[in-house]
Enzyme design. Structure first.
Site, PDB file in Angstrom:
ATOM      1  N   CYS B 162     -16.308 -10.822  16.661  1.00  0.00           N
ATOM      2  CA  CYS B 162     -17.467  -9.918  16.047  1.00  0.00           C
ATOM      3  C   CYS B 162     -17.775  -8.478  16.901  1.00  0.00           C
ATOM      4  O   CYS B 162     -18.669  -7.534  16.534  1.00  0.00           O
ATOM      5  CB  CYS B 162     -18.696 -10.900  16.053  1.00  0.00           C
ATOM      6  N   HIS B 294     -27.064  -6.692  16.774  1.00  0.00           N
ATOM      7  CA  HIS B 294     -26.009  -7.461  16.479  1.00  0.00           C
ATOM      8  C   HIS B 294     -26.616  -8.195  15.276  1.00  0.00           C
ATOM      9  O   HIS B 294     -26.037  -8.689  14.152  1.00  0.00           O
ATOM     10  CB  HIS B 294     -25.252  -8.376  17.552  1.00  0.00           C
ATOM     11  N   HIS B 331     -22.032  -9.775   7.342  1.00  0.00           N
ATOM     12  CA  HIS B 331     -21.324  -9.786   8.631  1.00  0.00           C
ATOM     13  C   HIS B 331     -19.897  -9.528   8.374  1.00  0.00           C
ATOM     14  O   HIS B 331     -19.165 -10.402   7.963  1.00  0.00           O
ATOM     15  CB  HIS B 331     -21.583 -11.201   9.420  1.00  0.00           C
TER      16      HIS B 331
END
Lengths: 85, 402
Positions: B162, B294, B331
């Site tokens: 990520c 995030h 995401h």
């Protein structure tokens, strides 16, 4: 093997313990299973019993599958097995 | 050391097929998450995602190109094309060798892998397409962008789950700053929305079955998205000399490792990355007006991220705006930091902070101003973009208004 014995065997294997050292009043933390271990144990239960366990790691307490103790997990699995029968 | 500015941006994601439409969606707080549509989706327990709608690959690429490009490469090429056009640059002559490509990616050509395994295992075929390897390799997107634009400088793919895009952008920034390159195309792309991609995530039990609600007490997991964003980073003196429109300045970059757990984040690792980015940019906590979080919407991330921000910014954390746009574009894993940088550009350039949509109730573990549900007007002179990856790898970018 009964459902109880099979669940205890799965938890014992995950915790690297002898099944005789796993008691129903213990929590998963007591036997030394962390959050990743919980997810792996549930996967092993699903594979062993051919079940789908409703469990979301974001909110373990909220799911219908009670993982608070070894005994509650056994009860929950017995419930799912009975539901399927 | 040279200063580094952004002179181009391009994207395709669930919110839009280019930068203007994406920014419009971010302004409106529009959510791009919906029912997933692909083969075998009925065999999944998780059936939502931020999929790119009305995508016609044949409108962008020839038949020969499509044979070579997995979706994640297609998305990177589309985003790069827009970014280069916006920058007004052409890379012929001496500029090509002074320009490189660093893109983030995590899954490689996952649809290609899925389709090929299906062919050999499920359908019993003994032959796969001859371009299976060049389609699935994780550097396919970076290489395709370099070939499309004649970029012959430092080029490769960064894979840190990520945090891939933030690591990629950070490295591109450092290369220009140090003089290794004059211009870099950087960002990231991801296309994990296929049966195998979601099935793997399902196994970890961190996905939400219904919505992405970062920082909300009612959050129950992450929702995956797909797409790409690519930026043109350029030596500031060079950009100024050619009269380029400067979108923002990349001011600093911080990266750390938790050295802890493979999936559970620490507070200290992200905190140190935020501090490192601020120090590298020469910014103090009071200079930061916005943080693109995030903010995955998982129990573990949101709690530790808020604690890390509170510790790194001290009392200034009470004032700073922090939002997670993953609530809208999902995401994008290896592409996520790149798409999220667009929200930073909007905040710096337009004074509009994109909201955290899907927010329902305060969580005492997330006591920051998370800009719930509706975009906010604010003067943003400097901002941060956080990315904290599985494996405990943290990468934070610091940007300043042009």
């Amino acid at each position: 093997m009964t459902t109880r014995e099979r669940v205890i065997a799965i938890i014992a294997e995950q915790a690297l313990l002898d099944p005789s050292d796993v008691r129903e009043d213990m929590t998963l933390a007591d036997v030394g299973i962390d959050s990743l271990g919980v997810v792996e144990s549930i996967y092993a239960i699903e594979e062993a019993f051919d079940l789908t366990v409703p469990f979301n790691a974001n909110d373990p307490q909220a799911s219908e599958f009670d993982i608070s103790t070894v005994g509650s997990i056994i009860q929950a699995v017995e419930g799912l097995v009975a539901e399927r029968a | 050391m040279r200063r580094v500015v952004l002179t181009g941006a391009g994207t395709i994601n669930a919110l839009g097929h280019d930068v203007p439409s994406t920014l419009q969606a971010l302004r409106e707080g529009r959510c791009g998450i919906g029912p997933l549509q692909f083969r075998d989706v009925e065999r999944l327990a998780i059936r939502i995602g931020a999929q790119i709608k009305d995508y016609d690959e044949a409108a962008h690429f020839t038949r020969q190109q499509l044979a070579l490009h997995d979706r994640f490469t297609q998305f990177a090429l589309i985003a790069a094309r827009e970014a280069v056009a916006r920058s007004g640059l052409a890379f012929d002559g001496e500029l090509g060798p002074r320009t490189g490509v660093i893109l983030g990616n995590s899954g490689g050509g996952l649809s290609t892998i899925d389709d090929s395994y299906r062919a050999v295992f499920e359908e019993g075929k003994n032959r796969v397409h001859p371009f299976t390897v060049p389609r699935l390799m994780a550097n396919a997107a970076s290489s395709a962008v370099s070939m499309a634009h004649g970029l012959m400088g430092p080029s490769f793919t960064v894979s840190s789950a990520c945090a891939s895009s933030n690591h990629a952008i950070g490295l591109a920034f450092q290369m220009i700053r140090s003089g290794m390159a004059d211009i870099m195309l950087t960002g990231g792309s991801e296309a994990m929305l296929c049966f195998g991609g979601i099935k793997a995530w399902e196994g970890l039990r961190v996905m939400s079955p219904d919505a992405c609600r970062p920082f909300s007490a009612t959050r129950n997991g992450m929702v995956e998205g797909e797409g790409a964003a690519v930026f043109v980073l350029e030596d500031r003196d060079r950009a100024t000399a050619r009269g380029a429109e400067i979108l923002a300045e990349v001011a600093g970059f911080g990266m750390t490792a938790d050295a802890g757990d493979i999936v559970m984040p620490t507070v200290e690792g992200p905190e140190r990355a935020i501090r490192a980015a601020l120090a590298d940019a020469g910014l103090n906590p009071e200079d930061v007006d916005y943080i693109n979080a995030h903010g995955t919407g998982t129990a573990a991330n949101d709690r530790t991220e808020c604690a890390a921000v509170a510790r790194a910014l001290g009392p200034q954390a009470e004032r700073v705006l922090i939002s997670s746009t993953k609530s809208m574009h999902g995401h994008l894993i290896g592409g996520t930091g790149a798409v999220e940088l667009l929200a930073c550009l909007m905040a710096l350039r337009e004074g509009i902070v994109a909201p955290t949509v899907g927010w329902e109730a305060p969580d005492p573990d997330c006591p920051l101003d998370v800009v719930p549900n509706v975009a906010r007007e604010a003067r943003v002179a400097a901002c941060l973009s956080n990315a904290f990856a599985f494996g405990g790898l943290n990468a934070v970018l610091a940007l300043r208004a042009a």
